[in-house]
Motif scaffolding. Structure first.
Motif, PDB file in Angstrom:
ATOM      1  N   ALA A 280      12.954  10.274   1.997  1.00 31.92           N
ATOM      2  CA  ALA A 280      13.980   9.367   1.471  1.00 31.92           C
ATOM      3  C   ALA A 280      13.914   8.022   2.192  1.00 31.92           C
ATOM      4  CB  ALA A 280      15.360   9.994   1.635  1.00 31.92           C
ATOM      5  N   SER A 281      13.722   8.069   3.504  1.00 27.36           N
ATOM      6  CA  SER A 281      13.604   6.833   4.281  1.00 27.36           C
ATOM      7  C   SER A 281      12.327   6.081   3.916  1.00 27.36           C
ATOM      8  CB  SER A 281      13.602   7.153   5.781  1.00 27.36           C
ATOM      9  OG  SER A 281      14.823   7.747   6.177  1.00 27.36           O
ATOM     10  N   LEU A 282      11.277   6.833   3.602  1.00 28.35           N
ATOM     11  CA  LEU A 282      10.008   6.217   3.197  1.00 28.35           C
ATOM     12  C   LEU A 282      10.187   5.435   1.897  1.00 28.35           C
ATOM     13  CD1 LEU A 282       6.916   6.082   3.868  1.00 28.35           C
ATOM     14  CD2 LEU A 282       6.638   8.020   2.325  1.00 28.35           C
ATOM     15  N   HIS A 283      10.871   6.044   0.934  1.00 28.15           N
ATOM     16  CA  HIS A 283      11.124   5.367  -0.338  1.00 28.15           C
ATOM     17  C   HIS A 283      11.982   4.112  -0.131  1.00 28.15           C
ATOM     18  CE1 HIS A 283       9.314   7.866  -3.425  1.00 28.15           C
ATOM     19  NE2 HIS A 283       9.722   8.957  -2.789  1.00 28.15           N
ATOM     20  N   GLU A 284      12.976   4.232   0.729  1.00 31.86           N
ATOM     21  CA  GLU A 284      13.854   3.088   0.988  1.00 31.86           C
ATOM     22  C   GLU A 284      13.070   1.936   1.615  1.00 31.86           C
ATOM     23  OE1 GLU A 284      17.937   2.011   3.500  1.00 31.86           O
ATOM     24  OE2 GLU A 284      17.294   4.100   3.271  1.00 31.86           O
ATOM     25  N   ALA A 285      12.212   2.264   2.574  1.00 32.63           N
ATOM     26  CA  ALA A 285      11.400   1.227   3.218  1.00 32.63           C
ATOM     27  C   ALA A 285      10.442   0.588   2.219  1.00 32.63           C
ATOM     28  CB  ALA A 285      10.621   1.830   4.385  1.00 32.63           C
ATOM     29  N   ALA A 286       9.895   1.397   1.313  1.00 34.11           N
ATOM     30  CA  ALA A 286       8.982   0.867   0.298  1.00 34.11           C
ATOM     31  C   ALA A 286       9.703  -0.105  -0.627  1.00 34.11           C
ATOM     32  CB  ALA A 286       8.373   2.014  -0.499  1.00 34.11           C
TER      33      ALA A 286
ATOM     34  N   ARG B 255      10.216  -3.331   0.978  1.00 32.45           N
ATOM     35  CA  ARG B 255       8.964  -3.954   1.416  1.00 32.45           C
ATOM     36  C   ARG B 255       8.938  -4.121   2.937  1.00 32.45           C
ATOM     37  NH1 ARG B 255       8.191  -2.697  -3.066  1.00 32.45           N
ATOM     38  NH2 ARG B 255       7.195  -3.858  -4.760  1.00 32.45           N
ATOM     39  N   ASP B 256       9.529  -3.137   3.617  1.00 29.66           N
ATOM     40  CA  ASP B 256       9.565  -3.149   5.080  1.00 29.66           C
ATOM     41  C   ASP B 256       8.351  -2.366   5.579  1.00 29.66           C
ATOM     42  OD1 ASP B 256      10.049  -2.736   7.801  1.00 29.66           O
ATOM     43  OD2 ASP B 256      12.220  -2.699   7.525  1.00 29.66           O
TER      44      ASP B 256
ATOM     45  N   VAL C 117      -3.009  -1.313   7.456  1.00 29.87           N
ATOM     46  CA  VAL C 117      -3.347  -0.977   6.072  1.00 29.87           C
ATOM     47  C   VAL C 117      -2.132  -1.172   5.168  1.00 29.87           C
ATOM     48  CG1 VAL C 117      -4.104   0.871   4.526  1.00 29.87           C
ATOM     49  CG2 VAL C 117      -5.137   0.634   6.794  1.00 29.87           C
ATOM     50  N   ALA C 118      -0.957  -0.738   5.643  1.00 24.68           N
ATOM     51  CA  ALA C 118       0.261  -0.878   4.844  1.00 24.68           C
ATOM     52  C   ALA C 118       0.568  -2.344   4.558  1.00 24.68           C
ATOM     53  CB  ALA C 118       1.434  -0.218   5.571  1.00 24.68           C
TER      54      ALA C 118
ATOM     55  N   LEU D  14       3.515  -0.304  -2.010  1.00 23.76           N
ATOM     56  CA  LEU D  14       4.227   0.674  -1.194  1.00 23.76           C
ATOM     57  C   LEU D  14       5.027   1.663  -2.041  1.00 23.76           C
ATOM     58  CD1 LEU D  14       5.510  -1.403   1.862  1.00 23.76           C
ATOM     59  CD2 LEU D  14       3.428  -0.037   1.639  1.00 23.76           C
ATOM     60  N   ASP D  15       5.629   1.187  -3.138  1.00 26.47           N
ATOM     61  CA  ASP D  15       6.417   2.085  -3.994  1.00 26.47           C
ATOM     62  C   ASP D  15       5.548   3.204  -4.562  1.00 26.47           C
ATOM     63  OD1 ASP D  15       9.021   1.032  -3.818  1.00 26.47           O
ATOM     64  OD2 ASP D  15       8.510  -0.581  -5.199  1.00 26.47           O
TER      65      ASP D  15
END
Length: 211
Positions: A114-120, A123-124, A164-165, A172-173
């Motif tokens: 969930a945190s990964l999706h939020e960061a994506a 664009r963090d 890479v990110a 990212l999404d």
């Protein structure tokens, strides 16, 4: 300003802090570390600083040259590609060994995803990289193979995920979304499928690595 460190494992703490800063881009490639400055920052002698820098060199995060000191290494495209190939193999087998996953592990993976999706969405890149590493590392830990984890820790440093990110910031999404079926497979107890999906995801990054 870094906090004073306990004498026990001072070099480990310094190494981990510097490595995190390198991977997150706080220290850019070419940044020169001065032992005296780091010793003053961490309020320690030069000995643990010197040991931490030696360990970072073994991990491939820095390089030392005579008369030039220790500097942050620039990402090596060939080394990065090799690291992703090895991570793909390690993580596939880790997922196969990780099932059945305990409820607390699945809950942690859900929260991380969930945190990964939020960061994506935000664009963090820094937060995305941190949560992505947490997600993948948790699966390796759950495999129960300590040597896998030791190798993975070394390899992921050379994979330079934050770098890479940053290169894939616009994607990212979609990258985050590819983690959803991995978690679903683990929830269903299908380690083989989770492993194949993990390997496919890691290998998909190979064509997107900076050249």
């Amino acid at each position: 300003m870094a906090q004073p460190l306990l004498r026990r494992c001072m070099s480990d703490q310094i190494r981990d802090h510097l490595l995190e800063c390198i991977l997150e881009g706080t220290y850019a490639p070419g940044h020169r570390f001065v032992e005296l400055d780091l010793a003053a920052e961490f309020q320690v002698s030069q000995s643990p600083v010197r040991e931490a820098l030696r360990e970072l060199e073994v991990l491939g995060a820095v390089e030392s040259q005579r008369y030039k000191g220790t500097r942050v290494r620039s990402p090596n495209p060939v080394e990065m590609a090799e690291a992703y190939v090895l991570r793909a193999i390690l993580e596939q087998r880790s997922a196969e060994l990780a099932v059945p996953c305990p409820t607390d592990v699945l809950d942690s993976l859900r929260a991380t995803l969930a945190s990964l999706h939020e960061a994506a969405q935000d664009r963090d890149v820094t937060c995305y990289s941190r949560h992505a590493l947490d997600f993948h590392r948790s699966i390796v830990v759950q495999s129960g193979n300590h040597l896998f984890l030791e190798i993975w820790e070394n390899v992921q440093t050379r994979a330079r995920l934050p770098f890479v990110a940053q290169h894939l910031a616009a994607e990212l999404d979609s990258c985050a979304a590819l983690h959803d079926p991995i978690l679903a497979a683990l929830e269903n107890g299908d380690g083989a499928l989770a492993g194949r999906l993990l390997r496919a995801f890691m290998e998909s990054l190979l064509d997107k690595l900076p050249r």
